[in-house]
Design a protein around this motif. Sequence first.
Motif, PDB file in Angstrom:
ATOM      1  N   VAL A   1      -8.828  19.164  41.109  1.00 45.74           N
ATOM      2  CA  VAL A   1      -9.404  19.785  42.307  1.00 45.74           C
ATOM      3  C   VAL A   1     -10.590  20.683  41.967  1.00 45.74           C
ATOM      4  O   VAL A   1     -11.414  20.976  42.833  1.00 45.74           O
ATOM      5  CB  VAL A   1      -8.363  20.588  43.127  1.00 45.74           C
ATOM      6  N   GLY A   2     -10.682  21.097  40.720  1.00 44.89           N
ATOM      7  CA  GLY A   2     -11.815  21.917  40.325  1.00 44.89           C
ATOM      8  C   GLY A   2     -13.142  21.179  40.409  1.00 44.89           C
ATOM      9  O   GLY A   2     -14.206  21.801  40.401  1.00 44.89           O
ATOM     10  N   ARG A   3     -13.084  19.855  40.505  1.00 46.18           N
ATOM     11  CA  ARG A   3     -14.317  19.061  40.595  1.00 46.18           C
ATOM     12  C   ARG A   3     -14.718  18.766  42.039  1.00 46.18           C
ATOM     13  O   ARG A   3     -15.725  18.090  42.282  1.00 46.18           O
ATOM     14  CB  ARG A   3     -14.143  17.753  39.824  1.00 46.18           C
ATOM     15  N   LEU A   4     -13.947  19.256  42.997  1.00 46.76           N
ATOM     16  CA  LEU A   4     -14.278  19.014  44.397  1.00 46.76           C
ATOM     17  C   LEU A   4     -15.496  19.831  44.831  1.00 46.76           C
ATOM     18  O   LEU A   4     -15.698  20.947  44.346  1.00 46.76           O
ATOM     19  CB  LEU A   4     -13.103  19.392  45.299  1.00 46.76           C
ATOM     20  N   PRO A   5     -16.281  19.318  45.754  1.00 47.65           N
ATOM     21  CA  PRO A   5     -17.345  20.131  46.345  1.00 47.65           C
ATOM     22  C   PRO A   5     -16.749  21.002  47.450  1.00 47.65           C
ATOM     23  O   PRO A   5     -16.351  20.506  48.494  1.00 47.65           O
ATOM     24  CB  PRO A   5     -18.304  19.083  46.921  1.00 47.65           C
ATOM     25  N   TYR A   6     -16.618  22.294  47.207  1.00 46.30           N
ATOM     26  CA  TYR A   6     -15.953  23.185  48.169  1.00 46.30           C
ATOM     27  C   TYR A   6     -16.919  23.569  49.282  1.00 46.30           C
ATOM     28  O   TYR A   6     -17.454  24.676  49.318  1.00 46.30           O
ATOM     29  CB  TYR A   6     -15.416  24.421  47.453  1.00 46.30           C
ATOM     30  N   VAL A   7     -17.137  22.627  50.192  1.00 48.04           N
ATOM     31  CA  VAL A   7     -17.988  22.856  51.356  1.00 48.04           C
ATOM     32  C   VAL A   7     -17.312  22.221  52.559  1.00 48.04           C
ATOM     33  O   VAL A   7     -16.354  21.464  52.422  1.00 48.04           O
ATOM     34  CB  VAL A   7     -19.391  22.236  51.163  1.00 48.04           C
TER      35      VAL A   7
END
Length: 318
Positions: free
Chosen positions: A254-260
């Motif tokens: 999940v650290g590679r997700l784009p948090y937008v």
Amino acid sequence: MATRSRDSRLRRTLLATLVAASVAGPVTGVTRPGAVPAPVPAPAPPPAAATPVALAVRYAASRVEILAAARTAARHGHHGRASMLGEMADPARRFLSFDGRDGGRAVEVFGELSNAERIAVLVPGAGIDLDKYGLLRGGSMRLQDALGDRSAVIAWLGYATPSSVSLQAMTSGRADEAAPGLRAFVREVRAARPGARVSLLCHSYGSVVCGRAAPGLDIADIVLFGSPGAGVADAAALRTPAAVWAGRTAGDWVGRLPYVSIELPFVTVGLGGDPVSPGFGARIFAAGGGGHSDYLASGSTALASIARIVSGRADGDA
């Protein structure tokens, strides 16, 4: 330029998700949990107080529902599900509620709720249903062991989780549906054990459910781990008096997700800010190594940190 780049990454993630879902669906060959028939459970009010007698009555009533679901599954030829439900109906296990329909709902207690001074309500994420319930149960048992006496962990599979690989897992729809039930349940726990310290533990998509349920809840902690977001931009937007914690293992995808979040015509895609980023404002706990499913693994750094938080022994960042 930076905003366009983030949006582009999110759209690529969405496209990959939809393609994977279209491929995975037809080839699994596994009966969908929602396709297994189950009876409508009888309505039952929660125990007014967490006394041994009241809890025993509630556990017995849930066992009746589990056995009824097992018989229904067997009649329709779903013998694997019937066998699993037979194991869940073991008198040594303690369910506050059960509903075998639509993937299944189950709320199980680990430890002695009647005298618990520390209570952790564990909310699972995407892909957890009756067929995958063992994952939730195992983590709950390990956490309860780490907490020790005078504690209880409640595994709250109280909602229809989204599929792990689906557009639903990238929107807040399932969390919006689940939040009222979680809010009501936490309030019931607080009323039944008014002197206990209650913490809400939220794994993966469960973080979004907790984020929707959080405003105004009388709890000590909200712990977000393996979180793709909590449906809000930052901890202040949770509108909670609880301490908000967040942690991520070194190998969690999940650290590679784009948090937008992107507003589309009929839905918002994306689940808010990154809970472990400095701008989110959560207290950060040590999670160590491991992957997305390893937070409550035996001997893990994350398990020890979460147990300290639930016990009220973590000050500042844990």
